[in-house]
Design a protein around this motif. Sequence first.
Motif, PDB file in Angstrom:
ATOM      1  N   ALA A  77       0.849  -1.088  -0.073  1.00 10.75           N
ATOM      2  CA  ALA A  77      -0.070  -0.009   0.054  1.00 10.75           C
ATOM      3  C   ALA A  77       0.792   1.172   0.140  1.00 10.75           C
ATOM      4  O   ALA A  77       0.394   2.244  -0.887  1.00 10.75           O
ATOM      5  CB  ALA A  77      -0.959   0.040   1.083  1.00 10.75           C
ATOM      6  N   ARG A  87      -4.605   5.347   0.498  1.00 11.18           N
ATOM      7  CA  ARG A  87      -3.074   4.726   1.104  1.00 11.18           C
ATOM      8  C   ARG A  87      -3.346   4.580   2.544  1.00 11.18           C
ATOM      9  O   ARG A  87      -2.824   3.373   3.051  1.00 11.18           O
ATOM     10  CB  ARG A  87      -1.779   5.826   0.625  1.00 11.18           C
ATOM     11  CG  ARG A  87      -0.547   5.120   0.953  1.00 11.18           C
ATOM     12  CD  ARG A  87       0.696   6.083   0.759  1.00 11.18           C
ATOM     13  NE  ARG A  87       0.296   6.793  -0.426  1.00 11.18           N
ATOM     14  CZ  ARG A  87       0.820   6.308  -1.528  1.00 11.18           C
ATOM     15  NH1 ARG A  87       1.131   4.837  -1.826  1.00 11.18           N
ATOM     16  NH2 ARG A  87       0.547   6.843  -2.802  1.00 11.18           N
ATOM     17  N   ALA A  90      -5.575   1.690   3.464  1.00 10.49           N
ATOM     18  CA  ALA A  90      -4.935   0.212   3.166  1.00 10.49           C
ATOM     19  C   ALA A  90      -3.817  -0.255   3.975  1.00 10.49           C
ATOM     20  O   ALA A  90      -3.608  -1.123   4.479  1.00 10.49           O
ATOM     21  CB  ALA A  90      -4.573   0.233   1.504  1.00 10.49           C
ATOM     22  N   SER A 217      -3.045  -4.007   0.531  1.00 11.92           N
ATOM     23  CA  SER A 217      -1.954  -4.633   0.888  1.00 11.92           C
ATOM     24  C   SER A 217      -2.109  -6.263   0.761  1.00 11.92           C
ATOM     25  O   SER A 217      -2.983  -6.637   1.251  1.00 11.92           O
ATOM     26  CB  SER A 217      -1.712  -4.373   1.880  1.00 11.92           C
ATOM     27  OG  SER A 217      -1.404  -2.704   2.392  1.00 11.92           O
TER      28      SER A 217
END
Length: 231
Positions: A77, A87, A90, A217
């Motif tokens: 991520a 971002r 994640a 991720s």
Amino acid sequence: MPARAQTSKPERYDELLCAAAECFQKQGFAATSIDTVARHVGATKGRVYHYFPSKMDLFNAVRDRAMELVFDAIRPALEADLSVIERLTAMSLAHTRVMMRHHSYMQVLLDGLQMQRFGATTEFQRQAMQRHLQERDDYETCFREVLQQGVCEGVFQVDHLSITLQSFLIALNGPVFWYRPRPGDNDATHDEIAGKVVRYAMAGLGVGDLPVPSTTSERPSERPSERHGHE
């Protein structure tokens, strides 16, 4: 994000680490001995000492593995082409999943942040303590930089960056303290719990509905010796 050296270890080494993580979690550092770990995994003391000269070295090795797990979890991520909200979402989901999927390791990692309780009696152990503190700082910096970017873009409501960062991470670390595996828990269970924890944490930044990241991720690969629901 700093690169972490990866070295191949024998399967028996991983089994000993997993056993040690479970013993340190259940009994604490003081009550756990090399004998305790050897009995737990069905090995001789000599086998444990072959890899780990002392209990402190074993404790440090468990913490090293825990740091590998959290860094590996958030890396996809952190390096993906995502908006700042995507971002952070994640990264946070990945972090919170690891808190549950590797529960013993994460408990030892957080306990180890209070390293002064246990002391560091050799130069090697003092160096290990400093290394772990630096790794903690490096890991927190990954989240700090994303938070800072979100503040600059006007998408996060933050009054004080450092206080917000620590409060945010405390929320994500929460499952280490209150989650207990139950029969039937699986990846879907962890995903559901992680989603609720992250939704709560992100709400503190003024984010309502969580986005669905265009990439997520990757879940950390399970080593053969790591068994969910055994902590």
